[in-house]
Write a protein that holds these residues in place. Structure first.
Motif, PDB file in Angstrom:
ATOM      1  N   UNK A   7      46.633  35.119  49.661  1.00  0.00           N
ATOM      2  CA  UNK A   7      46.247  36.081  48.622  1.00  0.00           C
ATOM      3  C   UNK A   7      46.319  35.439  47.235  1.00  0.00           C
ATOM      4  N   UNK A   8      47.358  34.657  46.988  1.00  0.00           N
ATOM      5  CA  UNK A   8      47.471  33.942  45.704  1.00  0.00           C
ATOM      6  C   UNK A   8      46.324  32.934  45.587  1.00  0.00           C
ATOM      7  N   UNK A  13      41.322  31.059  43.262  1.00  0.00           N
ATOM      8  CA  UNK A  13      39.940  30.622  43.472  1.00  0.00           C
ATOM      9  C   UNK A  13      38.961  31.446  42.631  1.00  0.00           C
ATOM     10  N   UNK A  14      39.102  32.749  42.669  1.00  0.00           N
ATOM     11  CA  UNK A  14      38.164  33.616  41.949  1.00  0.00           C
ATOM     12  C   UNK A  14      38.530  33.765  40.476  1.00  0.00           C
ATOM     13  N   UNK A  15      39.792  33.572  40.138  1.00  0.00           N
ATOM     14  CA  UNK A  15      40.235  33.629  38.746  1.00  0.00           C
ATOM     15  C   UNK A  15      40.477  35.031  38.232  1.00  0.00           C
ATOM     16  N   UNK A  76      44.437  38.314  36.843  1.00  0.00           N
ATOM     17  CA  UNK A  76      43.883  37.105  36.242  1.00  0.00           C
ATOM     18  C   UNK A  76      44.851  35.967  36.545  1.00  0.00           C
ATOM     19  N   UNK A  77      44.330  34.912  37.178  1.00  0.00           N
ATOM     20  CA  UNK A  77      45.184  33.773  37.517  1.00  0.00           C
ATOM     21  C   UNK A  77      45.510  32.957  36.268  1.00  0.00           C
ATOM     22  N   UNK A  78      46.674  32.359  36.261  1.00  0.00           N
ATOM     23  CA  UNK A  78      47.166  31.565  35.134  1.00  0.00           C
ATOM     24  C   UNK A  78      46.168  30.498  34.672  1.00  0.00           C
ATOM     25  N   UNK A 140      35.528  32.955  32.669  1.00  0.00           N
ATOM     26  CA  UNK A 140      36.112  34.186  33.204  1.00  0.00           C
ATOM     27  C   UNK A 140      35.233  34.790  34.297  1.00  0.00           C
ATOM     28  N   UNK A 141      33.946  34.436  34.283  1.00  0.00           N
ATOM     29  CA  UNK A 141      33.077  34.849  35.377  1.00  0.00           C
ATOM     30  C   UNK A 141      31.862  35.630  34.933  1.00  0.00           C
TER      31      UNK A 141
END
Length: 162
Positions: A7-8, A13-15, A76-78, A140-141
């Motif tokens: 999950x992390x 991966x997706x951010x 939102x990933x670091x 950010x996408x």
């Protein structure tokens, strides 16, 4: 069923991912369940298995919980925090607040929101200085373009030519 490490990795991966809502970014609860969820994930047959993984992801040091995408709970990933800081002026301040759950003495949960400037690590703010707004939004996408198109993130005053 997806375990915590996977999950992390999904968030990394997706951010930027939505916790459980439908929207322009991937949804973590569906990734954990391994299938599309109709209705509330609490009512899903795997709901009791989703909860501990989701809770652990939301408490992970490398994950920010906020309301970035359409005001919905977003992770939102670091790795994208510098981009988020560089593009911060493009978002309403309440979308960048860190959302944490506090357990009350009565056994209930309540959301506590911490302002962007108060949760953002100083080193991340320094990293953000070298990133342009367009590059930050792009990293950010693609959902940022959809959000600006449907609900402008920031309205820009138009010059009048009289």
């Amino acid at each position: 069923m997806m375990e915590l490490d996977a999950a992390i990795a999904f968030v990394r991966e997706h951010g930027v991912v939505l916790v459980s809502a439908t929207g322009p970014a991937p949804t973590l609860t569906e990734a954990i369940a391994g299938e599309k969820i109709k209705g509330s994930w609490w009512g899903h047959p795997k709901g009791k298995q989703i909860f501990p993984v989701l809770e652990a992801v939301c408490e992970h040091a490398d994950v920010l919980v906020c309301r970035l995408v359409d005001g919905k709970l977003t992770l939102v990933h670091r790795r994208l925090w510098p981009a988020l800081a560089a593009a911060a002026a493009q978002f309403a301040p309440e979308r960048l607040c860190q959302v944490t759950q506090q357990h009350t003495a009565g056994g209930r949960h309540r959301n506590v929101e911490t302002a962007f400037a108060d949760w953002l690590p100083a080193g991340v703010a320094a990293e953000a200085r070298g990133i342009g707004v367009d590059a930050a939004l792009a990293s950010l996408g693609p959902w940022t373009a959809a959000c600006r198109h449907l609900h402008p993130i920031v309205s820009t005053p138009r010059k009048r030519h009289d």
